[in-house]
Design a protein around this motif. Structure first.
Motif, PDB file in Angstrom:
ATOM      1  N   SER A   1      30.665  10.873   4.305  1.00 38.67           N
ATOM      2  CA  SER A   1      29.983  10.921   3.373  1.00 38.67           C
ATOM      3  C   SER A   1      30.599   9.919   1.562  1.00 38.67           C
ATOM      4  N   SER A   2      31.820   9.021   2.251  1.00 35.17           N
ATOM      5  CA  SER A   2      32.704   8.561   1.281  1.00 35.17           C
ATOM      6  C   SER A   2      31.770   7.081   1.827  1.00 35.17           C
ATOM      7  N   LYS A   3      31.395   6.958   2.646  1.00 36.64           N
ATOM      8  CA  LYS A   3      31.035   5.640   3.074  1.00 36.64           C
ATOM      9  C   LYS A   3      28.990   5.322   2.665  1.00 36.64           C
ATOM     10  N   VAL A   4      28.995   6.457   2.260  1.00 34.31           N
ATOM     11  CA  VAL A   4      27.789   6.613   1.597  1.00 34.31           C
ATOM     12  C   VAL A   4      27.620   6.286   0.159  1.00 34.31           C
ATOM     13  N   GLN A   5      26.936   4.838  -0.378  1.00 29.80           N
ATOM     14  CA  GLN A   5      27.260   4.343  -1.586  1.00 29.80           C
ATOM     15  C   GLN A   5      25.741   4.379  -2.461  1.00 29.80           C
ATOM     16  N   VAL A   6      25.257   4.448  -3.343  1.00 31.24           N
ATOM     17  CA  VAL A   6      24.375   4.242  -3.990  1.00 31.24           C
ATOM     18  C   VAL A   6      24.258   2.714  -4.485  1.00 31.24           C
ATOM     19  N   LEU A   7      23.583   2.210  -4.663  1.00 30.52           N
ATOM     20  CA  LEU A   7      23.456   0.775  -4.741  1.00 30.52           C
ATOM     21  C   LEU A   7      22.353   0.345  -5.725  1.00 30.52           C
ATOM     22  N   ASP A   8      22.892   0.158  -6.806  1.00 25.04           N
ATOM     23  CA  ASP A   8      22.013   0.105  -8.371  1.00 25.04           C
ATOM     24  C   ASP A   8      21.402  -1.219  -7.984  1.00 25.04           C
ATOM     25  N   MET A   9      19.831  -1.894  -7.605  1.00 26.47           N
ATOM     26  CA  MET A   9      20.056  -3.534  -7.265  1.00 26.47           C
ATOM     27  C   MET A   9      18.441  -3.463  -7.264  1.00 26.47           C
TER      28      MET A   9
ATOM     29  N   VAL B   1       6.569  -7.490  -5.663  1.00 27.12           N
ATOM     30  CA  VAL B   1       7.011  -6.283  -5.297  1.00 27.12           C
ATOM     31  C   VAL B   1       8.640  -6.284  -5.745  1.00 27.12           C
ATOM     32  N   ARG B   2       8.438  -4.661  -6.174  1.00 33.26           N
ATOM     33  CA  ARG B   2      10.172  -4.816  -6.986  1.00 33.26           C
ATOM     34  C   ARG B   2      11.089  -3.511  -6.255  1.00 33.26           C
ATOM     35  N   PHE B   3      11.187  -3.984  -5.006  1.00 33.58           N
ATOM     36  CA  PHE B   3      11.845  -3.372  -4.049  1.00 33.58           C
ATOM     37  C   PHE B   3      13.347  -2.008  -5.013  1.00 33.58           C
ATOM     38  N   PRO B   4      13.709  -1.445  -5.310  1.00 34.03           N
ATOM     39  CA  PRO B   4      14.238  -0.435  -5.829  1.00 34.03           C
ATOM     40  C   PRO B   4      15.543  -0.277  -4.678  1.00 34.03           C
ATOM     41  N   HIS B   5      16.315  -0.267  -4.549  1.00 30.96           N
ATOM     42  CA  HIS B   5      17.948  -0.440  -3.454  1.00 30.96           C
ATOM     43  C   HIS B   5      18.711   1.298  -3.687  1.00 30.96           C
TER      44      HIS B   5
ATOM     45  N   VAL C   1      18.734 -12.237   0.041  1.00 29.11           N
ATOM     46  CA  VAL C   1      17.715 -12.247  -0.059  1.00 29.11           C
ATOM     47  C   VAL C   1      16.805 -13.604  -0.074  1.00 29.11           C
ATOM     48  N   GLY C   2      15.477 -13.103   1.142  1.00 33.85           N
ATOM     49  CA  GLY C   2      14.723 -14.501   1.382  1.00 33.85           C
ATOM     50  C   GLY C   2      14.829 -15.192   2.720  1.00 33.85           C
ATOM     51  N   GLU C   3      15.928 -14.438   3.586  1.00 32.81           N
ATOM     52  CA  GLU C   3      16.381 -15.331   4.607  1.00 32.81           C
ATOM     53  C   GLU C   3      14.922 -14.168   5.939  1.00 32.81           C
ATOM     54  N   THR C   4      14.342 -12.527   5.362  1.00 31.56           N
ATOM     55  CA  THR C   4      13.511 -12.193   6.202  1.00 31.56           C
ATOM     56  C   THR C   4      12.003 -12.362   5.331  1.00 31.56           C
TER      57      THR C   4
END
Lengths: 175, 131
Positions: A82-90, A103-107, A128-131
């Motif tokens: 669970s310590s590895k699971v982190q929320v990224l707000d980006m 499209v706004r992709f919310p991490h 970003v942009g590579e896929t």
């Protein structure tokens, strides 16, 4: 309690939902009504009717249910994990050159449910942009469509992703 | 002639729609029918209420594309896949066969109630058999 979900919900869902809005297991044509286990299983209606309502998919807004604490799903089976699971707000803006809303992709919402390696780097490159992402792939169950359409909210909800309006075209602005 | 064809296609699509299920339901029937038990119905909605996706799809080793996980009862009893929780501690143990093996006999594996993310690659032999 239910009213508070619906008041600020953009979705045109009925005010509150009844358990009858979902097909019971005995009638869904997937379960065998003669199966001895059915009476021991929870019906979708019983599990979902109190969550923030919506008109498609599971008929609930899962992200809102999680955000408001209506559900508190377990994040890990082992404390170390669970310590590895982190929320990224980006947020990432995608499809900048198309004609639909950007499209706004919310991490944030995605990392509340998923681990980074569920998407990176097999489905999507981290940079970003590579896929190159396309609706053609998505509609066939690739990229976003691996979850959206099958488990996460369906692909009929265009505006959930295409949510950032583009500036008005020039010919309009000149008027 | 063309009109006749449209009716046939419409009829076939109605037949395939008859098994509805809840959005996200997955039927697993690679081995069940052959072994003489009902196919497994996995309800995503039920598990989502209780666990986040990463628990099964990152920790648990379930690949996200339906059909890409070769799940056997042996592995479940050994604590892999469903057996990670269905061990009598976190969730009911594998002794309660009929709770999971609850599908209509003969149902093809795959998603019901929502789209099947088979993708252009087809998803392997699981999908070859279905389509």
């Amino acid at each position: 309690m239910l009213g508070q979900w619906t008041l600020d919900s953009k979705a045109q869902a009925p005010l509150g939902q009844s358990q009858d809005n979902w097909i019971p297991l005995t009638k869904d044509q997937v379960h065998d009504p003669r199966g001895p286990g059915l009476s021991e299983l929870q019906d979708p209606g019983a599990g979902l009717f109190e969550l923030p309502p919506h008109q498609s998919g599971n008929r609930v807004l899962w992200a809102k249910a999680l955000d408001r604490g209506a559900i508190s799903p377990r994040r890990s089976l082992t404390p170390n994990e669970s310590s590895k699971v982190q929320v990224l707000d980006m947020d990432v803006l995608l499809d900048l050159r198309g004609s639909m809303a950007v499209v706004r992709f919310p991490h944030k919402i995605h990392t509340q449910w998923l681990a980074c390696d569920n998407c990176h780097d097999a489905l999507f490159k981290s940079k970003v942009g590579e896929t190159k992402i396309s609706m053609y792939n998505i509609l066939q169950g690739e990229q976003c469509g691996l979850c959206h359409g099958s488990v996460a909210f369906p692909l009929t909800e265009c505006s959930f992703c295409h949510s950032v309006e583009r500036p008005a075209p020039k010919w309009r602005m000149s008027q | 002639m063309k009109r006749w064809l449209i009716w046939v296609v419409l009829g076939m699509s109605l037949v395939s729609l008859s098994a509805q299920g809840e959005y996200g339901d997955v039927v697993l029937n690679r081995y069940a029918d052959k072994a003489g038990v009902r196919p497994v119905v996995f309800p995503h909605w039920f598990h989502r209420l209780r666990f986040t996706c990463n628990v099964c799809h990152a920790e648990g080793g379930f690949k996200m594309r339906a059909g890409s996980n070769d799940i056997t009862m042996g592995e479940i009893v050994d604590g892999k896949f469903c057996g990670m929780c269905h061990n009598g501690e976190i969730a009911w143990s594998a002794e309660f066969c009929h709770r999971c093996h609850s599908g209509r006999p003969g149902l093809a594996g795959g998603f019901y109630g929502s789209q099947d993310p088979s993708g252009p690659s087809g998803g392997g032999d699981f999908y070859q058999r279905r389509h």
